[in-house]
Design a protein around this motif. Structure first.
Motif, mmCIF file in Angstrom:
data_model
loop_
_atom_site.group_PDB
_atom_site.id
_atom_site.type_symbol
_atom_site.label_atom_id
_atom_site.label_comp_id
_atom_site.label_asym_id
_atom_site.label_seq_id
_atom_site.Cartn_x
_atom_site.Cartn_y
_atom_site.Cartn_z
ATOM 1 N N ARG A 21 45.059 5.763 59.564
ATOM 2 C CA ARG A 21 44.546 6.347 58.320
ATOM 3 C C ARG A 21 44.186 5.254 57.322
ATOM 4 O O ARG A 21 43.120 5.295 56.678
ATOM 5 C CB ARG A 21 45.586 7.281 57.695
ATOM 6 C CG ARG A 21 45.099 7.975 56.411
ATOM 7 C CD ARG A 21 46.184 8.822 55.770
ATOM 8 N NE ARG A 21 47.168 8.020 55.077
ATOM 9 C CZ ARG A 21 47.020 7.568 53.824
ATOM 10 N NH1 ARG A 21 45.907 7.817 53.145
ATOM 11 N NH2 ARG A 21 47.972 6.857 53.260
ATOM 12 N N LEU A 22 45.049 4.255 57.212
ATOM 13 C CA LEU A 22 44.784 3.148 56.295
ATOM 14 C C LEU A 22 43.574 2.335 56.758
ATOM 15 O O LEU A 22 42.772 1.876 55.932
ATOM 16 C CB LEU A 22 46.018 2.257 56.181
ATOM 17 C CG LEU A 22 47.236 2.897 55.503
ATOM 18 C CD1 LEU A 22 48.467 2.006 55.654
ATOM 19 C CD2 LEU A 22 46.955 3.150 54.026
ATOM 20 N N LYS A 23 43.439 2.177 58.046
ATOM 21 C CA LYS A 23 42.269 1.473 58.567
ATOM 22 C C LYS A 23 40.991 2.213 58.189
ATOM 23 O O LYS A 23 39.963 1.596 57.871
ATOM 24 C CB LYS A 23 42.369 1.321 60.079
ATOM 25 C CG LYS A 23 43.360 0.254 60.526
ATOM 26 C CD LYS A 23 43.605 0.289 62.031
ATOM 27 C CE LYS A 23 42.358 0.019 62.828
ATOM 28 N NZ LYS A 23 42.664 -0.042 64.292
ATOM 29 N N GLY A 24 41.057 3.538 58.219
ATOM 30 C CA GLY A 24 39.900 4.335 57.816
ATOM 31 C C GLY A 24 39.530 4.148 56.361
ATOM 32 O O GLY A 24 38.373 4.362 55.967
ATOM 33 N N LEU A 25 40.505 3.739 55.564
ATOM 34 C CA LEU A 25 40.253 3.459 54.146
ATOM 35 C C LEU A 25 39.858 2.009 53.905
ATOM 36 O O LEU A 25 39.647 1.605 52.759
ATOM 37 C CB LEU A 25 41.497 3.803 53.321
ATOM 38 C CG LEU A 25 41.872 5.291 53.245
ATOM 39 C CD1 LEU A 25 43.204 5.466 52.517
ATOM 40 C CD2 LEU A 25 40.780 6.076 52.534
ATOM 41 N N GLY A 26 39.786 1.213 54.982
ATOM 42 C CA GLY A 26 39.325 -0.161 54.854
ATOM 43 C C GLY A 26 40.412 -1.191 54.610
ATOM 44 O O GLY A 26 40.127 -2.282 54.112
ATOM 45 N N ILE A 27 41.646 -0.897 55.025
ATOM 46 C CA ILE A 27 42.725 -1.829 54.704
ATOM 47 C C ILE A 27 42.587 -3.157 55.435
ATOM 48 O O ILE A 27 42.937 -4.214 54.890
ATOM 49 C CB ILE A 27 44.107 -1.205 54.970
ATOM 50 C CG1 ILE A 27 45.179 -2.060 54.288
ATOM 51 C CG2 ILE A 27 44.378 -1.053 56.470
ATOM 52 C CD1 ILE A 27 46.460 -1.366 54.042
ATOM 53 N N GLU A 28 42.069 -3.156 56.654
ATOM 54 C CA GLU A 28 41.937 -4.421 57.376
ATOM 55 C C GLU A 28 40.967 -5.354 56.661
ATOM 56 O O GLU A 28 41.231 -6.567 56.524
ATOM 57 C CB GLU A 28 41.481 -4.163 58.809
ATOM 58 C CG GLU A 28 42.558 -3.531 59.680
ATOM 59 C CD GLU A 28 42.110 -3.377 61.113
ATOM 60 O OE1 GLU A 28 42.866 -3.792 62.013
ATOM 61 O OE2 GLU A 28 41.010 -2.827 61.347
ATOM 62 N N GLU A 29 39.856 -4.815 56.186
ATOM 63 C CA GLU A 29 38.887 -5.640 55.461
ATOM 64 C C GLU A 29 39.476 -6.116 54.130
ATOM 65 O O GLU A 29 39.268 -7.271 53.721
ATOM 66 C CB GLU A 29 37.608 -4.841 55.211
ATOM 67 C CG GLU A 29 36.840 -4.464 56.475
ATOM 68 C CD GLU A 29 37.437 -3.280 57.228
ATOM 69 O OE1 GLU A 29 36.974 -3.019 58.351
ATOM 70 O OE2 GLU A 29 38.366 -2.624 56.681
ATOM 71 N N TRP A 30 40.210 -5.240 53.462
ATOM 72 C CA TRP A 30 40.823 -5.597 52.173
ATOM 73 C C TRP A 30 41.853 -6.712 52.359
ATOM 74 O O TRP A 30 41.879 -7.680 51.602
ATOM 75 C CB TRP A 30 41.470 -4.359 51.562
ATOM 76 C CG TRP A 30 42.089 -4.595 50.213
ATOM 77 C CD1 TRP A 30 41.444 -4.671 49.005
ATOM 78 C CD2 TRP A 30 43.481 -4.777 49.931
ATOM 79 N NE1 TRP A 30 42.344 -4.890 47.997
ATOM 80 C CE2 TRP A 30 43.599 -4.951 48.536
ATOM 81 C CE3 TRP A 30 44.625 -4.785 50.717
ATOM 82 C CZ2 TRP A 30 44.838 -5.160 47.913
ATOM 83 C CZ3 TRP A 30 45.852 -4.997 50.107
ATOM 84 C CH2 TRP A 30 45.952 -5.173 48.722
ATOM 85 N N LEU A 31 42.698 -6.595 53.389
ATOM 86 C CA LEU A 31 43.696 -7.627 53.656
ATOM 87 C C LEU A 31 43.025 -8.948 54.037
ATOM 88 O O LEU A 31 43.478 -10.026 53.611
ATOM 89 C CB LEU A 31 44.632 -7.175 54.773
ATOM 90 C CG LEU A 31 45.633 -6.070 54.412
ATOM 91 C CD1 LEU A 31 46.348 -5.582 55.667
ATOM 92 C CD2 LEU A 31 46.640 -6.550 53.371
ATOM 93 N N ALA A 32 41.964 -8.892 54.809
ATOM 94 C CA ALA A 32 41.259 -10.111 55.206
ATOM 95 C C ALA A 32 40.700 -10.837 53.993
ATOM 96 O O ALA A 32 40.780 -12.065 53.893
ATOM 97 C CB ALA A 32 40.141 -9.768 56.194
ATOM 98 N N GLU A 33 40.155 -10.068 53.056
ATOM 99 C CA GLU A 33 39.614 -10.676 51.834
ATOM 100 C C GLU A 33 40.727 -11.308 51.008
ATOM 101 O O GLU A 33 40.562 -12.414 50.474
ATOM 102 C CB GLU A 33 38.876 -9.600 51.027
ATOM 103 C CG GLU A 33 38.146 -10.125 49.801
ATOM 104 C CD GLU A 33 39.037 -10.244 48.568
ATOM 105 O OE1 GLU A 33 38.867 -11.217 47.798
ATOM 106 O OE2 GLU A 33 39.909 -9.373 48.395
ATOM 107 N N LYS A 34 41.864 -10.630 50.913
ATOM 108 C CA LYS A 34 42.981 -11.157 50.128
ATOM 109 C C LYS A 34 43.559 -12.418 50.770
ATOM 110 O O LYS A 34 43.934 -13.362 50.081
ATOM 111 C CB LYS A 34 44.075 -10.092 49.979
ATOM 112 C CG LYS A 34 43.671 -8.919 49.100
ATOM 113 C CD LYS A 34 43.295 -9.365 47.703
ATOM 114 C CE LYS A 34 42.780 -8.223 46.866
ATOM 115 N NZ LYS A 34 42.204 -8.683 45.577
ATOM 116 N N LYS A 35 43.635 -12.428 52.087
ATOM 117 C CA LYS A 35 44.147 -13.612 52.758
ATOM 118 C C LYS A 35 43.173 -14.789 52.613
ATOM 119 O O LYS A 35 43.592 -15.929 52.422
ATOM 120 C CB LYS A 35 44.414 -13.315 54.238
ATOM 121 C CG LYS A 35 45.599 -12.376 54.474
ATOM 122 C CD LYS A 35 45.920 -12.200 55.943
ATOM 123 C CE LYS A 35 46.607 -13.412 56.515
ATOM 124 N NZ LYS A 35 47.090 -13.182 57.909
ATOM 125 N N ALA A 36 41.904 -14.490 52.687
ATOM 126 C CA ALA A 36 40.895 -15.552 52.548
ATOM 127 C C ALA A 36 40.935 -16.180 51.166
ATOM 128 O O ALA A 36 40.739 -17.387 51.008
ATOM 129 C CB ALA A 36 39.507 -14.984 52.834
#
Length: 393
Positions: free
Chosen positions: A125-140
């Protein structure tokens, strides 16, 4: 203080400061003077991992204030948690995160967890909300340095979550009583096999393996080594295992800080003897004298066709009698009901399939009826109804 490395070679103190149980006054909430003394003493003793969460009342704010006041932010690692159960849309991730940064008075979080991530369906469900992209941006950008999750589920659920993402660390409940419950040893070994650092919570079950032990168990510990407290026995059992990176302790007294830091400076991995393990076995036997169901948590009864978490139900039911009503109910609600797909005892349809596989020959169907009767009374029904209305899980 001794240290074990995280996934990127950064040293983390064996003892981590759990910030959920800061000392409180009767009228003013968190006692900032005493909490500051405890935090700064811990830092002086070498503690560099501090664990808090968005939903711990006043905790993030207190920790951030104390670290800022003492110019200590760059001496420690802050771990806090995303309240994913409160997220309804993509923008909520950023909103909660920015609020946490403000509370913590920092521009980055060193270890960021998905708080109480129950199962892979929630992660999807969180992936559907874009959490992977959000986490990647924060880590970058460096705003988040490591991503992990905490979990209270069973070993199967935990291992599925471990495999669902490239986590930097994980966190779960583990102690000498819970070796084969919740994620347990199997979950620990699976995480370690993938090189994922392990943070342990509830190493003493919120102090119950210190303050609520049967008298004979306390005596067994004392007779084996009068210089070790029950707390020290509990912590040494964990640090004996090299797979464990950090053990969290909800320290709320200066004496507790000093004792835990002393132990974390003296302990060695693989130091326990056969005689020591016999002491733990004797203590566990004393604790288990009050249990209702002789379930070992082996999981041979699973999976249930109706989705009942049979070992989880029995574990909570036993805790209701061996520890306290509140402990058992909390465990039952967290591990069977606060999930995308519930797994409580009332789902049982008495098919009997589970009993054909149980090596303990437990009358599982009858015992699940008892669990339903005891654990799913009016308080449970009210809590379940409130959760349903909030739509949090």
């Amino acid at each position: 203080m001794q240290y074990r490395n995280d996934r990127h070679g950064e040293p983390l103190s064996l003892i981590g400061f759990g910030c959920m149980r800061f000392q409180r006054s009767k009228t003013k909430g968190i006692d900032m003077e005493k909490t500051e003394q405890q935090i700064m003493t811990a830092i002086e003793r070498g503690v560099n991992y501090f664990d808090t969460a968005y939903i711990y009342p006043g905790s993030e704010e207190a920790l951030g204030t104390i670290l800022e006041k003492n110019h200590a932010r760059n001496k420690v690692n802050i771990a806090t948690k995303l309240p994913h159960y409160m997220i309804k849309k993509s923008s909520d991730m950023e909103r909660y995160f920015q609020e946490e940064l403000t509370r913590l008075r920092t521009d980055h979080v060193d270890y960021y967890l998905m708080h109480m991530l129950p199962e892979t369906s929630t992660w999807e469900r969180l992936k559907g909300l874009g959490i992977e992209e959000w986490l990647a941006e924060k880590k970058a950008s460096g705003a988040i340095r490591n991503v992990g999750f905490s979990n209270h589920g069973n070993a199967n659920t935990f291992c599925d979550l471990i495999d669902a993402y490239d986590w930097d660390f994980c966190q779960f409940q583990y102690n000498y009583i819970d070796e084969y419950t919740q994620a347990g040893r199997r979950g620990m070994e699976h995480a370690a096999s993938k090189g994922i650092p392990i943070v342990i919570m509830e190493p003493l079950r919120g102090g119950r393996l210190v303050n609520m032990l049967p008298e004979k168990a306390v005596k067994r510990f004392h007779d084996a080594n009068p210089n070790r407290t029950p707390a020290e026995w509990g912590l040494r059992w964990l640090w004996n295992q090299p797979e464990i990176t950090v053990v969290l302790s909800g320290m709320n007294s200066l004496e507790m800080v000093e004792e835990n830091c002393r132990i974390a400076s003296e302990v060695r991995e693989n130091e326990l003897t056969e005689a020591d393990f016999q002491v733990y076995a004797d203590v566990i036997a004393e604790i288990n004298r009050k249990i209702k169901v002789g379930c070992t948590g082996c999981g041979y009864c699973m999976p249930c066709p109706r989705g009942v978490d049979i070992p989880g139900c029995f574990r909570a039911y036993n805790e209701r009698y061996s520890e306290s009503y509140f402990t058992g109910m909390k465990e039952y609600f967290m591990c069977t009901t606060l999930r995308g797909k519930r797994s409580n005892a009332s789902l049982c349809v008495q098919c009997g399939r589970c009993e054909t596989h149980c090596p303990q020959h437990i009358h599982i169907r009858d015992e699940l009826k008892n669990v339903k009767r005891v654990m799913e009374g009016p308080p449970y029904q009210v809590a379940k109804g409130v959760t349903h209305l909030l739509g949090r899980f």
